[in-house]
Each structure stands twice: as C-alpha cells, then as structure tokens.
Scaffold this motif. Structure first.
Motif, PDB file in Angstrom:
ATOM      1  N   VAL A 115       0.831  -1.201   0.000  1.00  0.00           N
ATOM      2  CA  VAL A 115       0.000   0.000   0.000  1.00  0.00           C
ATOM      3  C   VAL A 115       0.867   1.254   0.000  1.00  0.00           C
ATOM      4  O   VAL A 115       0.632   2.201  -0.766  1.00  0.00           O
ATOM      5  N   SER A 116       1.891   1.283   0.850  1.00  0.00           N
ATOM      6  CA  SER A 116       2.778   2.442   0.931  1.00  0.00           C
ATOM      7  C   SER A 116       3.505   2.673  -0.391  1.00  0.00           C
ATOM      8  O   SER A 116       3.606   3.812  -0.875  1.00  0.00           O
ATOM      9  N   THR A 117       4.000   1.602  -1.010  1.00  0.00           N
ATOM     10  CA  THR A 117       4.712   1.719  -2.284  1.00  0.00           C
ATOM     11  C   THR A 117       3.805   2.245  -3.385  1.00  0.00           C
ATOM     12  O   THR A 117       4.204   3.104  -4.190  1.00  0.00           O
ATOM     13  N   ILE A 118       2.574   1.746  -3.424  1.00  0.00           N
ATOM     14  CA  ILE A 118       1.618   2.199  -4.447  1.00  0.00           C
ATOM     15  C   ILE A 118       1.308   3.675  -4.281  1.00  0.00           C
ATOM     16  O   ILE A 118       1.296   4.449  -5.258  1.00  0.00           O
ATOM     17  N   LEU A 119       1.051   4.099  -3.046  1.00  0.00           N
ATOM     18  CA  LEU A 119       0.716   5.503  -2.813  1.00  0.00           C
ATOM     19  C   LEU A 119       1.898   6.417  -3.122  1.00  0.00           C
ATOM     20  O   LEU A 119       1.704   7.552  -3.590  1.00  0.00           O
ATOM     21  N   GLU A 120       3.107   5.943  -2.889  1.00  0.00           N
ATOM     22  CA  GLU A 120       4.289   6.714  -3.277  1.00  0.00           C
ATOM     23  C   GLU A 120       4.325   6.923  -4.788  1.00  0.00           C
ATOM     24  O   GLU A 120       4.719   7.983  -5.280  1.00  0.00           O
ATOM     25  N   ARG A 121       3.908   5.924  -5.544  1.00  0.00           N
ATOM     26  CA  ARG A 121       3.859   6.041  -6.997  1.00  0.00           C
ATOM     27  C   ARG A 121       2.778   7.032  -7.442  1.00  0.00           C
ATOM     28  O   ARG A 121       2.976   7.812  -8.368  1.00  0.00           O
ATOM     29  N   ILE A 122       1.620   6.968  -6.779  1.00  0.00           N
ATOM     30  CA  ILE A 122       0.492   7.796  -7.206  1.00  0.00           C
ATOM     31  C   ILE A 122       0.689   9.252  -6.816  1.00  0.00           C
ATOM     32  O   ILE A 122       0.501  10.166  -7.626  1.00  0.00           O
ATOM     33  N   SER A 123       1.059   9.486  -5.547  1.00  0.00           N
ATOM     34  CA  SER A 123       1.225  10.859  -5.066  1.00  0.00           C
ATOM     35  C   SER A 123       2.111  10.862  -3.817  1.00  0.00           C
ATOM     36  O   SER A 123       1.614  10.650  -2.713  1.00  0.00           O
ATOM     37  N   PRO A 124       3.411  11.123  -3.986  1.00  0.00           N
ATOM     38  CA  PRO A 124       4.333  11.069  -2.847  1.00  0.00           C
ATOM     39  C   PRO A 124       4.021  12.068  -1.736  1.00  0.00           C
ATOM     40  O   PRO A 124       4.403  11.841  -0.585  1.00  0.00           O
ATOM     41  N   THR A 125       3.329  13.163  -2.058  1.00  0.00           N
ATOM     42  CA  THR A 125       3.104  14.210  -1.062  1.00  0.00           C
ATOM     43  C   THR A 125       1.730  14.146  -0.406  1.00  0.00           C
ATOM     44  O   THR A 125       1.433  14.967   0.467  1.00  0.00           O
ATOM     45  N   ALA A 126       0.891  13.191  -0.791  1.00  0.00           N
ATOM     46  CA  ALA A 126      -0.457  13.115  -0.224  1.00  0.00           C
ATOM     47  C   ALA A 126      -0.407  12.698   1.245  1.00  0.00           C
ATOM     48  O   ALA A 126       0.496  11.983   1.675  1.00  0.00           O
ATOM     49  N   HIS A 157      -9.821   8.024   0.296  1.00  0.00           N
ATOM     50  CA  HIS A 157     -11.066   8.479  -0.345  1.00  0.00           C
ATOM     51  C   HIS A 157     -11.061   9.999  -0.498  1.00  0.00           C
ATOM     52  O   HIS A 157     -11.404  10.519  -1.572  1.00  0.00           O
ATOM     53  N   GLU A 158     -10.646  10.703   0.526  1.00  0.00           N
ATOM     54  CA  GLU A 158     -10.645  12.168   0.460  1.00  0.00           C
ATOM     55  C   GLU A 158      -9.591  12.698  -0.505  1.00  0.00           C
ATOM     56  O   GLU A 158      -9.805  13.696  -1.191  1.00  0.00           O
ATOM     57  N   ASP A 159      -8.441  12.011  -0.567  1.00  0.00           N
ATOM     58  CA  ASP A 159      -7.352  12.489  -1.418  1.00  0.00           C
ATOM     59  C   ASP A 159      -7.583  12.175  -2.898  1.00  0.00           C
ATOM     60  O   ASP A 159      -7.180  12.969  -3.760  1.00  0.00           O
ATOM     61  N   PHE A 160      -8.202  11.037  -3.185  1.00  0.00           N
ATOM     62  CA  PHE A 160      -8.258  10.584  -4.588  1.00  0.00           C
ATOM     63  C   PHE A 160      -9.651  10.213  -5.124  1.00  0.00           C
ATOM     64  O   PHE A 160      -9.862  10.301  -6.328  1.00  0.00           O
ATOM     65  N   LEU A 161     -10.568   9.814  -4.260  1.00  0.00           N
ATOM     66  CA  LEU A 161     -11.749   9.125  -4.748  1.00  0.00           C
ATOM     67  C   LEU A 161     -13.039   9.917  -4.647  1.00  0.00           C
ATOM     68  O   LEU A 161     -14.108   9.376  -4.938  1.00  0.00           O
ATOM     69  N   MET A 162     -12.979  11.157  -4.193  1.00  0.00           N
ATOM     70  CA  MET A 162     -14.201  11.961  -4.136  1.00  0.00           C
ATOM     71  C   MET A 162     -14.747  12.150  -5.555  1.00  0.00           C
ATOM     72  O   MET A 162     -14.002  12.411  -6.489  1.00  0.00           O
TER      73      MET A 162
END
Length: 307
Positions: A244-255, A300-305
């Motif tokens: 999960v951490s690796t994926i989120l780093e790929r999508i948005s490192p600063t989120a 959800h708040e960062d990406f899925l709204m």
C-alpha cells in the motif's frame, strides 16, 4: 485520472478481495465443524470477522451453520455477503469497461452471472467447500488477468491498492478472533486453541508455510509473528502495508494518505513483536483496524471523491 474512475477501480478490487476472504473464512469454519467442533465456536467467528453479527441476529437469531452460510453467501440484504460483494464488483467493473482489459471484464461479469444462478439447492449440491474453492479460483483468475493484461498506469495501481488495503483489514480481523490475553510470549496453549490457530493459518493458505519455517507447535504468538511481521508472507500485515505504501508513493508522494501508509508500514517493519503486542494482541488488532479505516478514509478524500 478522474476520481470517479479511480473510485470504481478501487472498490471493484476491494469487493473481489472481500468475497475471497469471506469464502476462506467459511471454508475453514466448515472444516472445523466437520471435525467435531462446537457449532457456535466454528461459525460465530465468520460473523465476527465480517462485522455482521448484529444484523444476523436480528434476522436469524441463533448461530447455526445453515443460517450463517445463507447469510454470508447468498443474502442480498447482507452488504458483506459474497453475493453483494460480487454484485458491487461487477457494477464497478461495468462503469470502467473502457479502462480495464476486455479479459478482466469478462471474468468478473461471467463470475457474477454464474453466481446469480446459484440458490440454496445448488449450493447444497455443490457443497460449501466446492463453492468456496470456486470463489477463490475466480478471485485468483481476476488477479492473474490484472497482472497479465493491464498497463502499469494509475488504473492498475488503484486496482492493487484496493486489493491490499482490503486484505490487510481481513488479516487483522482474522487475528482478532480469540486474541484476548495473547502476547508475544503466548507459546503454549491447549489442544483446542492450537486447532483454532491452525485454522487461522489455513484460512490464509499459510499453514504449510508455517510448518516450513518452524518445527514448533502452532501457537498464538507464532501465528501472530507470521501474519503481522513476516515480509515473505503474501497476506501478512507487513506485506500489505509495504505494498500500500509503495503504491501511494507512486500515485502521489506528497499526499497525506501516503504519509499515513508509510508510518503504518514503518511501525511494522522496524518494530518488534514484543513491542507491538505489549498491551495484547486484541489491543493491537483493534488499533490497527482503526488506523486502517482512517487510512481508507484519507485515500477516499485524497483521490476518490466524485468529480
């Protein structure tokens, strides 16, 4: 990527993973009951893990095998039934047919169409074990199609994100059953407790791996160590949060959700089992589930709204 597209992909994969995990729980409960276990002790954990105890009791009352199976497999009124999970997965996949490969859509759609034709009579004919094996096989086929056909873009990573966040929640809930009083030093337990913890391992296909890694008897501390800390175990909390951490780093490192996932992974990667279970396995599991839910809310708040 549009947030609504990411949302569909994320929940498509979460619900497929959830359906597989429910099938795993039910299969183990069924095997325990066939080996002579107390009916309530065998089937109650399946309700506890899926969080449907209160709703089940309102509708069925006493915990008996046939009612639990019906509730957990085919009941459309139960949002956590296999029926509901695969329906939601199919609806989300249909919404993003233009994004996912045709092979992936066809697998999900055909699984749903076949499930719709299964009623109580057909389930009894097939047998619960056979049905659970079919659900696991279809889930594995979905993951295989995802890996072998999807471009490694944001769509792929949101599918994987949903899978591993759901998997971490289910592993934690599984560990939470009979976790009271368990610490990193709980190594010697009764034969019935050993049977329970062996069932926990079997429900995540880890029993043979456990035996390959240790010659010790199955114990709560040994199972906790493997399913919390072991980076080589595909369903361990360590592996899930690492992914999960690796994926989120790929999508948005600063989120913010990336920071939260990284912190959760660091606690598992750099921590010791004795420290994590200092207040007991039950307290650790409860806090992990709360933190995991908070991470899901932040994702959800960062990406899925909906946009």
């Amino acid at each position: 990527m549009l947030s609504r597209t990411a949302d569909h992909l994320y929940w498509m994969s979460r619900n497929i993973e959830r359906a597989e995990n429910i099938a795993r729980f039910l299969d183990v409960a069924n095997r325990l009951s066939l080996s002579g276990g107390n009916a309530r002790d065998c089937w109650q954990p399946a309700l506890t893990i899926t969080g449907g105890t209160e709703a089940y009791q309102e509708r069925h009352g006493q915990v008996v095998a046939v009612s639990v199976i019906s509730w957990a497999v085919l009941d459309p009124a139960n949002p956590s039934s296999i029926y509901s999970c695969l329906r939601i997965a199919r609806e989300n996949a249909h919404a993003v047919r233009s994004v996912i490969p045709t092979e992936l859509w066809e697998i999900i759609n055909s699984t749903w169409l076949e499930l719709k034709n299964i009623d109580g009579h057909r389930l009894r004919e097939q047998g619960l074990t056979g049905f659970c094996e079919w659900i696991k096989e279809r889930s594995h086929t979905v993951r295989g199609a995802t890996h072998s056909t999807m471009l490694r873009d944001e769509a792929f990573w949101f599918v994987r994100l949903g899978t591993f966040l759901e998997r971490s929640d289910n592993t934690a809930r599984l560990l939470g059953v009979r976790s009271e009083g368990v610490t990193a030093d709980t190594r010697v337990v009764s034969a019935s407790a050993q049977l329970h913890w062996a069932a926990v391992l079997k429900s995540v296909s880890a029993y043979k791996s456990y035996r390959a890694l240790t010659r010790d008897d199955v114990s709560p501390a040994g199972v906790a160590d493997m399913l919390i800390m072991n980076p080589a175990m595909p369903r361990s909390l360590h592996t899930c949060m690492d992914t999960v951490s690796t994926i989120l780093e790929r999508i948005s490192p600063t989120a913010e959700c990336t920071r939260m996932a990284g912190a959760a992974y660091a606690r598992l990667h750099y921590g010791k089992l004795s420290e994590l279970l200092a207040n007991g396995l039950d307290k650790f599991v409860s806090q992990f589930i709360l933190d995991n839910n908070a991470l899901g809310t932040e994702i959800h708040e960062d990406f899925l709204m909906s946009s």
